[in-house]
Structure formats: structure tokens, C-alpha cells
Motif scaffolding. Structure first.
Motif, PDB file in Angstrom:
ATOM      1  N   GLU A 100       0.862  -1.155  -0.041  1.00  0.00           N
ATOM      2  CA  GLU A 100      -0.024   0.077   0.078  1.00  0.00           C
ATOM      3  C   GLU A 100       0.773   1.278  -0.297  1.00  0.00           C
ATOM      4  OE1 GLU A 100      -3.698  -1.297   2.596  1.00  0.00           O
ATOM      5  OE2 GLU A 100      -2.033  -1.258   3.708  1.00  0.00           O
ATOM      6  N   ASP A 101       0.153   2.353  -0.439  1.00  0.00           N
ATOM      7  CA  ASP A 101       0.958   3.831  -0.415  1.00  0.00           C
ATOM      8  C   ASP A 101       1.321   3.915   1.079  1.00  0.00           C
ATOM      9  OD1 ASP A 101       0.773   4.394  -3.050  1.00  0.00           O
ATOM     10  OD2 ASP A 101      -0.988   5.520  -2.582  1.00  0.00           O
ATOM     11  N   LYS A 123       2.478   3.497  -7.029  1.00  0.00           N
ATOM     12  CA  LYS A 123       2.409   3.561  -5.506  1.00  0.00           C
ATOM     13  C   LYS A 123       3.694   4.241  -5.032  1.00  0.00           C
ATOM     14  CE  LYS A 123      -0.210  -0.852  -5.152  1.00  0.00           C
ATOM     15  NZ  LYS A 123      -0.072  -2.436  -4.541  1.00  0.00           N
TER      16      LYS A 123
END
Length: 264
Positions: A100-101, A123
Motif C-alpha cells: 500500500e501507499d 504506488k
């Protein structure tokens, strides 16, 4: 130099040819047959294993899949089995979707784990790795790539030694992605390179979140020379759907979540 490379290539072709025509091999017998030292044979077998052409086990080796003799002769440079390569990409793509970011992640020297970089898109993450081949990878515009530095292990272009371990000790990652030479439910993960055991273990120790192992089913149930993590230190095993059902139960019994991915 070209002559030396040609000699090595031809020798490895002979090794592949022998393995393809014999259900199992004895390394000492094969070394004698090829008139080379056991050490040279072990290096050749490891190189073929790294390319995904064979699977090594204690005292011998076998083909990773059935490689057609004609294809083998025609591929004097690098021969990669397409199914094996497809599996690697499927494992890597799935792993990339877990990121995830804002994550900081560890990736070790594994060629399969390194493929994750190709699927991260836009990302925004930090990737910390001891894999020197990361410099040749295609990465997204928002990825901050951090190499550990350290001594270069030439055959795999991995970074090893005290300096690399020290750098890792100063970083905490959200997720860890490790490729391995083998994984078993009783002895954990293993590698064929002694110097990489400390790197792998430091990545595990410095990860605050899940530790994912990427290993195709041929590596499941195999133990290589050097242990680099206990099974209770692994949270997930990402593998392909050819894994035995009995192995899935054994790993889950040890607290490891098994993710078998269909590649067909």
C-alpha cells in the motif's frame, strides 16, 4: 573470455542432458563422469538452479520440469522454462497487490521477489533491498529505492556482509518479501548462499508486519544448505496451485497462511 564462457555453457548443457535422461543423479558420480571437481559441479548445479532449470536436493538434482531435448540443444544461452517463469510473475504480481501507499518494504536477493517492482505502478513506497539487480529493474515514478550497500556477492549480484546487515538494523519495514531456495514446515526457510542467511534474518527481525515468502511449489518441502529463518517467523507463503494439499495443512498448522495461486 568467450572461450571460457563457451566451455562452461557446453558443460552445463551436458549436465542438463544427463539429468533429463536420469531420474536421479549422484553428484560424485556425475562429477567423475564429466571429469570435473565436485566443487565445480556444485557451482554449475547452483547456477542451473538459480535459472529455474533444475531443482537441487541433498546429494543430487532433477529437472524443474520436463525440458524437451530439442529445445535444450537450441537454447545454448539462457533456457527458462515458460511455466516456471509464468509462476514467478503470478507470485510477484499478487505480492505487489499487498503493498500500500506509504509502505516501507524489504525485498531480498531473490529474482522472484525482485519482480514485485514491475507491478507496483504509481504506488508511493520505499523499497529496501540487498539485490543489486534492482538497479536494472523498471520501477514506478514514486518508488524510493534504497540499496543496503555492502560486499558484492558476484554470482547473484547481491549485497552481503556486516555493512549490509548494519544498514538493515537501522530500518523498520512494514512488510517483508523473501524468495528462498527451499521452505519446509519443520525447518523453515533455507538458502544456498551462507552469506545471505544473516541478511534474510535481519530483514525478518526488522519487519513490524507480515513476512511473506514467495516460493513456487517445487521449492516447498525442500531444504537447502543454510537455514535463514524459522517457520514461526513466517506469516504467509505465496506459492502456486501445484502445492500438495497435505503441505498446506502442515504449514497452516504452524501458523503460516498459505496462498496457492492458479497459473493455468
Amino acid at each position: 573470455m568467450k572461450k571460457t564462457h563457451s566451455i562452461v555453457s557446453k558443460r552445463r548443457e551436458r549436465i542438463l542432458d544427463y539429468i533429463s535422461n536420469n531420474e536421479s543423479i549422484n553428484t560424485n558420480e556425475l562429477a567423475e563422469k564429466l571429469n570435473i571437481s565436485p566443487l565445480t559441479l556444485r557451482r554449475d548445479l547452483q547456477a542451473l538452479d538459480d535459472e529455474g532449470l533444475i531443482v537441487r536436493y541433498y546429494g543430487g538434482a532433477k529437472l524443474a520440469t520436463n525440458i524437451d531435448n530439442d529445445n535444450k540443444v537450441n537454447s545454448k544461452e539462457n533456457i527458462f522454462d515458460s511455466t516456471y517463469n509464468e509462476k514467478r510473475h503470478i507470485l510477484a504480481k499478487y505480492a505487489a497487490d499487498l503493498i500500500e501507499d506509504g509502505d516501507t518494504i524489504f525485498i531480498n536477493s531473490s529474482s522472484t521477489a525482485l519482480l514485485i517492482l514491475e507491478y507496483l505502478g504509481d504506488k508511493r513506497i520505499y523499497v529496501v533491498t540487498n539485490n543489486g539487480k534492482a538497479l536494472q529493474s523498471t520501477i514506478g515514478p514514486n518508488i524510493e529505492l534504497v540499496l543496503t550497500g555492502g560486499q558484492v556477492y558476484e554470482r547473484k549480484q547481491s549485497l552481503i556482509g556486516e555493512f549490509a546487515t548494519y544498514i538493515l538494523s537501522k530500518i523498520t519495514a512494514d512488510k517483508c518479501f523473501l524468495g528462498v531456495s527451499g521452505i519446509t514446515f519443520d525447518s523453515g526457510i533455507s538458502t544456498s548462499v551462507l552469506e545471505e542467511t544473516l541478511i534474510n534474518h535481519e530483514m525478518i527481525n526488522r519487519c513490524s508486519g507480515p513476512v511473506y515468502v514467495l516460493a513456487d511449489s517445487l521449492k516447498v518441502g525442500k531444504h537447502h544448505s543454510f537455514s535463514s529463518g524459522d517457520i514461526h517467523e513466517i506469516s504467509h507463503l505465496i506459492t502456486d496451485s501445484d502445492i500438495k494439499e497435505s503441505d498446506i495443512y502442515e504449514f497452516q498448522d504452524k501458523g503460516v497462511t498459505v496462498i496457492p495461486l492458479d497459473y493455468k
